[in-house]
Design a protein around this motif. Structure first.
Motif, mmCIF file in Angstrom:
data_model
loop_
_atom_site.group_PDB
_atom_site.id
_atom_site.type_symbol
_atom_site.label_atom_id
_atom_site.label_comp_id
_atom_site.label_asym_id
_atom_site.label_seq_id
_atom_site.Cartn_x
_atom_site.Cartn_y
_atom_site.Cartn_z
ATOM 1 N N LEU A 97 -20.208 -0.839 -6.639
ATOM 2 C CA LEU A 97 -18.996 -0.324 -5.982
ATOM 3 C C LEU A 97 -18.018 0.233 -7.014
ATOM 4 N N ALA A 98 -17.890 -0.477 -8.148
ATOM 5 C CA ALA A 98 -16.983 -0.025 -9.196
ATOM 6 C C ALA A 98 -17.442 1.329 -9.749
ATOM 7 N N ASN B 15 0.812 -1.228 0.000
ATOM 8 C CA ASN B 15 0.000 0.000 0.000
ATOM 9 C C ASN B 15 0.844 1.276 0.000
ATOM 10 N N GLN C 276 -20.513 -4.259 -9.115
ATOM 11 C CA GLN C 276 -20.625 -3.262 -10.186
ATOM 12 C C GLN C 276 -20.992 -1.898 -9.613
ATOM 13 N N ARG D 292 -19.139 3.587 -8.171
ATOM 14 C CA ARG D 292 -18.877 4.617 -7.161
ATOM 15 C C ARG D 292 -17.395 5.021 -7.182
ATOM 16 N N GLU D 293 -16.524 4.009 -7.330
ATOM 17 C CA GLU D 293 -15.072 4.291 -7.382
ATOM 18 C C GLU D 293 -14.741 5.140 -8.600
ATOM 19 N N ASP D 294 -15.359 4.801 -9.745
ATOM 20 C CA ASP D 294 -15.111 5.564 -10.975
ATOM 21 C C ASP D 294 -15.560 7.010 -10.788
ATOM 22 N N ALA E 111 -15.729 8.681 -8.092
ATOM 23 C CA ALA E 111 -14.873 9.390 -7.129
ATOM 24 C C ALA E 111 -13.567 9.877 -7.767
ATOM 25 N N ARG E 112 -13.190 9.243 -8.881
ATOM 26 C CA ARG E 112 -11.916 9.611 -9.518
ATOM 27 C C ARG E 112 -12.001 10.909 -10.294
#
Lengths: 292, 124
Positions: free
Chosen positions: B116-117, B22, B114, B119-121, B123-124
């Motif tokens: 979660l993915a 990390n 999907q 949401r991650e996208d 956030a970027r």
């Protein structure tokens, strides 16, 4: 600094306290001496420190017998439970002065620091101190004596948890700064197991085993699952205990699991958990068939 | 502090591995000494040394004379590869077991992933 215990036997009247005990400690290291009440721990430590002679057998330090050997005896310190030291009716200053006179490596400034860290009263006679305070006196004497071999015989049992944690921290610090051999006999196996490099388990006056703590910890495994599947899995293994809860059985084996046995256990849906040192100790000292 | 399911030295080695993965520990950076680990975790220094040896054998750390243990060049990428290979057995299989045990269809698990993915996208 190598201590060898060779076939040491000791009896009190009819009671055989030690029966041909053999052990070898090649320092520096921190060793745990584990045994149930009356197992012979204190007797063994007393003989090792030349507090008493053995009926037969010898203890040597770097090849020299310890009994009636003042030069060797000054290299070994034994601190007993409750800090039973010279001068029950004396205060800390006198106790320290006596230690300084008796012990070639006595570290007076360290003794003062530790006495403060453990908050030992300066104006109280030893026999008027609480059990915890007396234990702290013993711990301070043991650490500040800086003997190449220091044995604590349940010295710190009277201390409360914060004081014991302080003791473990100080012991590790001392060991790393001035590597030497420490032997701890204790009932508080769980909290001390992680600082022990080796353990000696003594049972009914005999040494059950002497081994590296890490090796021992891999040996005891509890297998848990449906009773029939557990039973077929442990067939032919060294079983040292079984407990049931409804249809669930937990069987403890001694001897570890191979990689293929782990895979087999997983496929059978069995859970396996390594035993903590204390659980292992309980099994080993209550089951007779696992001897040696 | 430890989960008691694996030897302490493995847990120390895993902790160092996680730090490298990390980014807490960089390649070429010095790792705390065995004595510092021993004092922090209240364990025998031999146990900490065993963890270090384990990582040296795996090529994750190397010993620099007179300085201490250093994180090897390329260690992070190698650890990533290894952990990716174990991802199915270590992470996905237990996830499927758990989903089966609680009666959750895998299609629902996939839908959650999907979400979660997405949401991650976002956030970027």
């Amino acid at each position: 600094m190598k201590i060898e215990v060779q076939d040491v036997s000791l009896a009190y009247g009819e009671t055989q306290a030690l029966d041909s005990v053999r052990a070898s400690i090649d320092g520096p290291r921190i060793v745990g001496l584990l045994g149930r009440n009356g197992s012979g721990k204190s007797s063994l430590l007393s003989v090792m420190a030349a507090f008493r002679p053995a009926d037969s057998g010898t203890v040597t330090y770097d090849g020299q017998p310890v009994w009636e050997n003042p030069v060797v005896a000054s290299q070994i310190a034994l601190i007993r439970e409750g800090g039973d030291v010279h001068g029950e009716d004396e205060k800390l200053d006198e106790i320290f002065r006596y230690a300084a006179w008796l012990r070639p490596n006595w570290n007076a400034s360290m003794a003062e620091e530790l006495a403060e860290a453990f908050r030992i009263p300066r104006k109280t006679n030893l026999d008027k101190m609480s059990r915890g305070q007396r234990s702290a006196v013993g711990v301070v004497l043991g650490l500040a004596t800086q003997a190449p071999v220091t044995m604590f015989d349940e010295t710190y049992l009277g201390m409360d948890a914060p004081a014991r944690v302080l003791f473990y921290d100080l012991l590790l610090k001392e060991y790393m700064e001035r590597p030497r051999t420490f032997i701890l006999s204790t009932h508080l196996i769980e909290e001390v197991s992680r600082i022990l490099e080796d353990v000696i388990i003594i049972h009914e006056g005999e040494v059950l085993m002497q081994t590296a703590t890490d090796d021992l910890l891999g040996q005891g495994v509890a297998m848990t699952g449906p009773a029939d599947r557990v039973d077929s899995f442990v067939q032919g293994m060294n079983v040292i205990g079984t407990r049931d809860l409804g249809r669930t059985r937990s069987t403890t084996i001694f001897g570890g699991l191979s990689a293929s046995q782990r895979i087999e256990a997983r496929e059978l849906g069995l859970e396996f958990t390594p035993l903590e040192l204390q659980d292992l100790f309980v099994h080993l000292t209550t089951q007779k068939e696992v001897r040696r | 502090m430890f989960d008691d399911h694996s030897p302490i030295y493995r847990q120390i080695a895993d902790a160092i591995t996680r730090d490298i993965l990390n980014g807490t520990l960089d390649e070429g950076e010095q790792v705390m000494s065995t004595n510092q680990y021993a004092a922090f975790y209240r364990i025998n220094p031999a146990t900490a040394a065993k963890a270090f040896q384990h990582l040296v054998d795996a090529g994750v750390l190397y010993k620099k004379r007179g300085i201490g243990m250093i994180v090897s060049t390329g260690a992070r990428e190698r650890l990533r590869q290894e952990h990716r290979q174990r991802f199915v057995s270590d992470v996905l299989n237990p996830l499927v077991d758990e989903a089966n045990a609680i009666g959750m269809p895998l299609s629902e698990v996939i839908a959650l992933l999907q979400a979660l993915a997405a949401r991650e996208d976002a956030a970027r």
